[in-house]
Enzyme design. Sequence first.
Site, PDB file in Angstrom:
ATOM      1  N   ASP A   1      13.012   5.283  -2.692  1.00  0.00           N
ATOM      2  CA  ASP A   1      12.209   4.109  -2.431  1.00  0.00           C
ATOM      3  C   ASP A   1      12.610   3.525  -1.084  1.00  0.00           C
ATOM      4  O   ASP A   1      13.756   3.149  -0.877  1.00  0.00           O
ATOM      5  CB  ASP A   1      12.453   3.098  -3.561  1.00  0.00           C
ATOM      6  CG  ASP A   1      11.630   1.848  -3.365  1.00  0.00           C
ATOM      7  OD1 ASP A   1      10.436   1.987  -3.123  1.00  0.00           O
ATOM      8  OD2 ASP A   1      12.204   0.753  -3.424  1.00  0.00           O
TER       9      ASP A   1
ATOM     10  N   THR B   1       6.329   1.419   0.723  1.00  0.00           N
ATOM     11  CA  THR B   1       7.377   0.878   1.584  1.00  0.00           C
ATOM     12  C   THR B   1       7.891   1.927   2.560  1.00  0.00           C
ATOM     13  O   THR B   1       8.344   1.588   3.642  1.00  0.00           O
ATOM     14  CB  THR B   1       8.538   0.356   0.752  1.00  0.00           C
ATOM     15  OG1 THR B   1       8.910   1.364  -0.178  1.00  0.00           O
ATOM     16  CG2 THR B   1       8.144  -0.878   0.001  1.00  0.00           C
ATOM     17  N   THR B   2       7.839   3.184   2.154  1.00  0.00           N
ATOM     18  CA  THR B   2       8.278   4.233   3.066  1.00  0.00           C
ATOM     19  C   THR B   2       7.217   4.455   4.134  1.00  0.00           C
ATOM     20  O   THR B   2       7.520   4.540   5.320  1.00  0.00           O
ATOM     21  CB  THR B   2       8.490   5.546   2.297  1.00  0.00           C
ATOM     22  OG1 THR B   2       9.213   5.264   1.123  1.00  0.00           O
ATOM     23  CG2 THR B   2       9.237   6.542   3.127  1.00  0.00           C
TER      24      THR B   2
ATOM     25  N   ASP C   1       7.236  -0.141  -8.885  1.00  0.00           N
ATOM     26  CA  ASP C   1       6.175   0.264  -7.967  1.00  0.00           C
ATOM     27  C   ASP C   1       4.867   0.471  -8.715  1.00  0.00           C
ATOM     28  O   ASP C   1       3.811   0.004  -8.295  1.00  0.00           O
ATOM     29  CB  ASP C   1       6.556   1.565  -7.243  1.00  0.00           C
ATOM     30  CG  ASP C   1       7.559   1.301  -6.139  1.00  0.00           C
ATOM     31  OD1 ASP C   1       8.034   0.161  -6.063  1.00  0.00           O
ATOM     32  OD2 ASP C   1       7.860   2.227  -5.371  1.00  0.00           O
TER      33      ASP C   1
END
Lengths: 535, 527
Positions: A69, A102-103, A400
């Site tokens: 994550d 988020t990546t 998520d």
Amino acid sequence: MALAFDEYGRPFIILKEQDQKTRLRGIEAQKANISAGKAVARILRTSLGPKGMDKILQSPDGDVTITNDGATILEQMDVDNQIAKLMVELSRSQDYEIGDGTTGVVVMAGALLEQAERLLERGIHPIRIAEGYELASRIAVEHLEHISQKFDFGTEDIEPLVQTCMTTLSSKIVNRCKRHLAEISVKAVLSVADLERKDVNLDMIKVEGKVGGKLEDTELIYGITVDKDMSHPQMPKQIEDAKIAILTCPFEPPKPKTKHKVDIDTVEKFQTLRLQEQKYFDDMVQKCKDVGATLVICQWGFDDEANHLLMHRNLPAVRWVGGVELELIAIATGGRIVPRFQELTPEKLGRAGLVRERSFGTTKDKMLYIEHCANSRAVTIFIRGGNKMMIEETKRSIHDALCVARNLIRNNSIVYGGGSTEISCSIAVEAASDKYPGVEQYAIRAFADALDSIPMALAENSGLQPIETLSAVKSQQIKENNPHYGIDCNDVGTNDMRQQDVFETLIGKQQQILLATQVVKMILKIDDVISPSHY
Amino acid sequence: MAIERILKDDANEEKGERARMASFVGAIAITDLVKTTLGPKGMDKILQSTGRGQEVTVTNDGATILKSLHIDNPAAKVLIDISKVQDDEVGDGTTSVVVLAGELLREAEKLVAAKIHPMTIISGYRMAAECACNALLQRVVDNKDNAVKFKMDLMKIAMTTLSSKILSQDKVYFAQLAVDAVMRLKGSTNLEAIQIIKKPGGSLSDSFLDEGFILDKKIGLGQPKRIENAKILVANTAMDTDKVKIYGARVRVDSMSKVAEIEEAEKEKMREKVQKIIAHGINCFVNRQLIYNFPEELFADAGILAIEHADFDGIERLALVTGGEIASTFDNPESVKLGHCKLIEEIMIGEDKLIHFSGVEIGQACTIVLRGASHHVLDEAERSLHDALCVLSQTVNDTRVVLGAGWPEMVMTKAVDELARQTPGKKSHAIEAFSRALIAIPTIIADNAGLDSADLVAQLRAEHHKKECNAGIDVITGSVGDMAELAISESFKVKQAVLLSATEAAEMILRVDEIITCAPRKREDRM
């Protein structure tokens, strides 16, 4: 370092402790900043997509976290560089706002920086680049809106939601049973969602984990679990149709807050005091009994006398329940939190169909399940897994998935994943760029190239030839005018993401592009870095 | 100013090959460490603590060994964690799970060196694990409906578990002990109800299971040492000065005579309390807290046996055994449930006096008294027995049983090999590797026993290609034997847990391509 010199070449002292500071300025500063931003993006690049790899992070205390994550990696990375910190912030704000991607947002920002560096070398002013990026991002966001699709789901037809959550989960270690977890997440979100207002309060979903068992044993509990057991070992372990008194006052003699003394000087006083004390306990328990409670949940401790009286009157009780859990219990059971015994009334009791104690494993691990609550809005996801790191990672993945499901309920537009939207946006931005006169044109074109880097990273991580794959997919999209072609990461055999059922939320994607552009703009505008030098 | 440092000063970053290498090396090192303890001929380890006294532990329990290691390698930490979880969840197989995970990684390392992507290896491993689990499921024996046979199963499992421990000399005896104890629990997994008392002296075979309950306490002075048909009140109440719990209360007097009066009143209060307790019609009173001399004397006068300071677990167990409730107030004697037992007496084990409650109504709880030459022996015996009890209690709930001694591994290997042949693509290499890792376990067992592992495993493999074969390694004779005849069984649940958590852990470590180590925490921040 120096800011200004007099005619003999001696520096003026302008900054405090000027000698001890280092200063970078102009193109030098920009290049340094860009390289720092790129370095962060490079770390995350390999975690992108379903075949992305994990990172081991060892905290200062030696604890191990294994995750892919983006937000978690960056948060625990102990970053020192200012620009790198900006990237960490970027991923965090995506996490707060959307919860997923988020990546991707960091990789995107890294790619934008990389393109900017090339433009800088060609002598284009950073502000012009920033403006060009801004224009391009607007084009991309509009285009996203254009290619997005609405899709309908109801409380019965949850399949589309499950599919979307599965896309999110497929890049995590839990992809072994993504179907199961996705269903759990969707059901959890739907049961707490307010479909009319299109809002979901994720606080109502509690995610609990306990090591042991296997991932497949993860379950959704329509109710609350509390990591506590009955205060007296001989109290009943299962209560049906429980009426719950939720108390925040201890079963102990009162402790008035004003300072006082009770002086005892005669034997009579001593004896009355004794009787009084016994009466206290008796009254407290009697009050609970009188209003018809069959279970007492208390935030504080019990005196052993009170404990026995409760047991004696057949009134099971739980003590030392945390404040947050107490609130959740109150919400779930429809009860009110009662701060004083005097205020206890039958209407303030919460109701639950079943309260039971369950033990796990070979150690004395017990949990209390409160199920079939009057108001089944609060739910708990109870995760099991082989080891501690697995549970932690599953928690993050479930978070998520929950966020994705929530976003879909807020706004049911979706775009297709697997890099297809990025490719499609890239084509749109590229086409639009020619219409702009001036230097911005270059920046817009660079933006289009940067968009390509996400499908490129996906292909790379999946072990495909990045350039070959990307160009093939791109030409296919243009030829068939179909924005649904993406990278076939899982080797399914088709490039059409609609057939593969790989969706992402529209707002998630839009947010990614907007946030990444904003941060890059900010970094480009910096032309002077003054920092205290290391000594 | 080429590439700026983005991490803090002492932080460390390892990428790609190097990171993978670091995790492989760490995991394999841990595996090699515990490998030698596997199987009936496994060796023990001495653990010396760094704390005060440098205490020494001798053990061959995987979880205990790994728990006491101070490890810096993150991959090794993952393995230690799975072993701990295995201990908590099923109690046994703590070494096997680490060895299997380590072997899986060892095989994976070779595949990575042969340029196969870790993700491909993982998906192969997953398929293999599922297939292996199914293969095992087909061969399980479930004697749930047949109580006699089931008891035999339990006995076999207990003996198999104990045979690799210090208790192997008296395994029949201890297996019987463990089975008896677990059967009394009647399906509950609450091992708290089984008390293990360790008393140095005598030999291991002097250990015994007591039907009743033994409390490691002394009887108060001047009180009866033997009570028949005891009525027991189990309590948790203050029997010292019975403090006034109302906040801020204090005694303030102006003359000596008043002090005496208050003191008298206090005494009176205690006397009343004791009277109330006596009014329950009991002849034995067990309290969790202290009993002062004064009430003790009163109890002695009334001919009541008073036992003070029983620890909390003891009280709970006693309440469970005798069927009484734990009381803290004594105002309505008619509604308090009293505990009963036929006989309370003081017994001597070694040099210590203990109180023995026998002839209790419900026999859920029981006590195992372990005797042995030294503390180390006793500690290790307790751990071994604990393992056996855990496995048995889990087996009572999940009654499926498989054979032991390398048999399950061979069955799984056969199925996985079959799968490898049918799977197209690179995955088949990973599946094949999985089966090699499975075979490693019987190989290690044979190696540890000083046998010719290559020869034995080959024989075993050949045997297993026949239908319905029960062949496993007979370590005692050093040959391949029929495990059904030799009565070596294991719980299916343990095997399944070993397989699944080992695969999960290996998968986790394989997925990593970067290790970021933060700077160790310092007292002072340098910035």
